[in-house]
Design a protein around this motif. Structure first.
Motif, mmCIF file in Angstrom:
data_model
loop_
_atom_site.group_PDB
_atom_site.id
_atom_site.type_symbol
_atom_site.label_atom_id
_atom_site.label_comp_id
_atom_site.label_asym_id
_atom_site.label_seq_id
_atom_site.Cartn_x
_atom_site.Cartn_y
_atom_site.Cartn_z
ATOM 1 N N GLN A 72 -22.668 -14.149 -34.427
ATOM 2 C CA GLN A 72 -21.577 -13.478 -33.725
ATOM 3 C C GLN A 72 -20.709 -12.626 -34.645
ATOM 4 O O GLN A 72 -19.910 -11.830 -34.170
ATOM 5 N N ALA A 87 -23.570 -18.917 -27.479
ATOM 6 C CA ALA A 87 -22.328 -18.148 -27.602
ATOM 7 C C ALA A 87 -22.084 -17.349 -26.322
ATOM 8 O O ALA A 87 -22.471 -17.771 -25.243
ATOM 9 N N GLU A 103 -18.709 -20.865 -34.921
ATOM 10 C CA GLU A 103 -18.472 -19.672 -34.110
ATOM 11 C C GLU A 103 -19.278 -18.468 -34.547
ATOM 12 O O GLU A 103 -19.197 -17.413 -33.935
ATOM 13 N N THR A 106 -21.510 -24.234 -30.252
ATOM 14 C CA THR A 106 -20.883 -22.919 -30.310
ATOM 15 C C THR A 106 -20.443 -22.504 -28.919
ATOM 16 O O THR A 106 -20.776 -23.138 -27.910
ATOM 17 N N THR A 107 -19.690 -21.440 -28.870
ATOM 18 C CA THR A 107 -19.228 -20.830 -27.626
ATOM 19 C C THR A 107 -18.840 -19.404 -27.974
ATOM 20 O O THR A 107 -19.062 -18.954 -29.107
ATOM 21 N N HIS A 108 -18.289 -18.674 -27.033
ATOM 22 C CA HIS A 108 -17.844 -17.310 -27.341
ATOM 23 C C HIS A 108 -16.830 -17.363 -28.481
ATOM 24 O O HIS A 108 -15.971 -18.240 -28.528
ATOM 25 N N TRP A 109 -16.942 -16.420 -29.418
ATOM 26 C CA TRP A 109 -16.078 -16.477 -30.602
ATOM 27 C C TRP A 109 -14.595 -16.445 -30.255
ATOM 28 O O TRP A 109 -13.776 -17.025 -30.965
ATOM 29 N N ALA A 140 -13.783 -20.091 -29.444
ATOM 30 C CA ALA A 140 -14.118 -21.108 -30.442
ATOM 31 C C ALA A 140 -12.887 -21.836 -30.990
ATOM 32 O O ALA A 140 -12.916 -23.063 -31.131
ATOM 33 N N CYS A 189 -22.178 -19.817 -23.059
ATOM 34 C CA CYS A 189 -20.815 -19.348 -23.290
ATOM 35 C C CYS A 189 -19.816 -20.513 -23.225
ATOM 36 O O CYS A 189 -19.991 -21.534 -23.863
ATOM 37 N N TYR A 208 -26.680 -19.549 -31.017
ATOM 38 C CA TYR A 208 -26.883 -20.791 -30.270
ATOM 39 C C TYR A 208 -27.073 -21.938 -31.251
ATOM 40 O O TYR A 208 -27.321 -21.725 -32.453
#
Length: 349
Positions: free
Chosen positions: A207, A168, A154, A134-137, A140, A116, A158
């Motif tokens: 995502q 994510a 985003e 990536t990360t949580h949308w 992002a 995350c 992963y």
């Protein structure tokens, strides 16, 4: 894949105040249940923090962490978990102080991963420069703005750049951990872990299927009549000439004003609205795909599938299984989904 005669692979989970306990549980549950053919554990998992002691979580309890940053020096893989504070990033910049000292302990060649918004810490350490991440949308856009050298994606669960991996939102940590187990020891071990944890060994799509996309309100409303009428008639073919006539305009004038007001062309807007209608019907009804395609204005199930896959990243049936589950069409995960065959998927009927 890891060498079979080497010592047990050691994973260090780095936690910070405001950690999400579920993420720590994901790491211990998945890696902790990876076993060799003889039943021997394949990973040793330790938890560490910058200042050992009671670490507050984002819930109403703390966790006791005995190990400090020295645990990072002995790790083969470091997994940086997210923190509640990551969701309000203030400024970009590089690590300094105790956190920089902690990262300096990590040996060259150590695999480093984040779950995350832990990606913000990796970015601050300079580990994501020039890499896909990536990360949580929801976070992002902040990651992209604060660290322009990072190639933020985003719409994936992963990313894997070899020795640096990111995932994510929280549950995507499951996908990432299973991916690392699969990479280390093969599909058979990863699928067995997934089977024991009752999760899918591989999730389709990214995502995009979890992102709500409300259409922004236009700045003015000279084409509002046509839009309102179109929403009531999405199930029928709609031409530009027909839409323009609703607001007593030529096609050229209508197209220009529509783009000025909505920001996209009338046909792009129609496709967005039809996709949102299809999403709603997939989530809230048990209608057959042909009926949903007709009601949303795509005409055929094949056309619906093509547009949905392109925009959302998964098929309509997969989307329904995710968001409607047992209340929608029957979706069963058979034993083959957890077999040793690499890349096997759940079967739908």
């Amino acid at each position: 894949m890891l060498c079979k005669d080497r010592a047990m692979h050691r994973i260090a989970s780095l936690v910070r105040p405001g950690l999400l306990p579920i993420e720590l549980g994901i790491v211990h549950q998945l890696f902790g249940n990876a076993r060799s053919a003889s039943g021997a554990p394949l990973y040793e998992i330790v938890t560490c923090t910058i200042v050992p002691g009671q670490v507050p979580t984002d819930a109403d309890f703390t966790i006791a962490v005995e190990r400090g940053p020295e645990a990072l020096a002995a790790a083969d893989t470091v997994i940086v978990l997210s923190s509640k504070g990551d969701y309000q990033p203030q400024t970009g910049g590089r690590l300094d102080g105790p956190m920089a000292d902690a990262f300096a302990r990590i040996r060259p060649g150590t695999r480093i991963a984040s779950i995350c918004t832990g990606a913000f810490l990796l970015a601050a350490a300079g580990l994501l420069d020039g890499r896909r991440a990536t990360t949580h949308w929801r976070s992002a856009p902040d990651l992209r703005a604060l660290y322009p050298a990072v190639e933020v994606e985003e719409n994936v669960l992963y990313t894997d750049s070899g020795d640096v991996l990111t995932s994510a939102g929280v549950a995507a940590g499951i996908d990432l951990c299973l991916h690392m187990i699969r990479r280390d020891h093969g599909a058979t071990v990863a699928n067995e872990v997934a089977r024991g944890t009752i999760v899918a060994p591989h999730r389709e799509g990214g995502q995009a299927q979890y992102i709500s996309r409300p259409v922004p309100e236009p700045r003015s409303s000279s084409t509002a009549g046509a839009r309102s009428w179109a929403l009531r008639h999405l199930d029928r073919p709609l031409s530009l000439r027909e839409l323009a006539a609703r607001d007593s305009m030529s096609v050229r004038t209508f197209t220009r004003r529509f783009r000025e007001e909505v920001g996209i062309s009338p046909l792009q807007w129609l496709t967005q609205q039809r996709l949102e209608r299809a999403r709603q019907l997939l989530e809230e009804t048990d209608l057959a795909m042909d009926r949903i395609a007709s009601d949303a204005g795509f005409g055929t199930a094949a056309s619906l599938r093509q547009h949905f896959q392109s925009a959302v990243g998964v098929s309509p049936s997969t989307y329904r299984a995710t968001f409607r589950g047992a209340h929608g069409s029957e979706w069963t995960v058979r034993e083959s989904a957890f077999s040793g065959a690499s890349g096997s998927r759940g079967q739908r009927r």
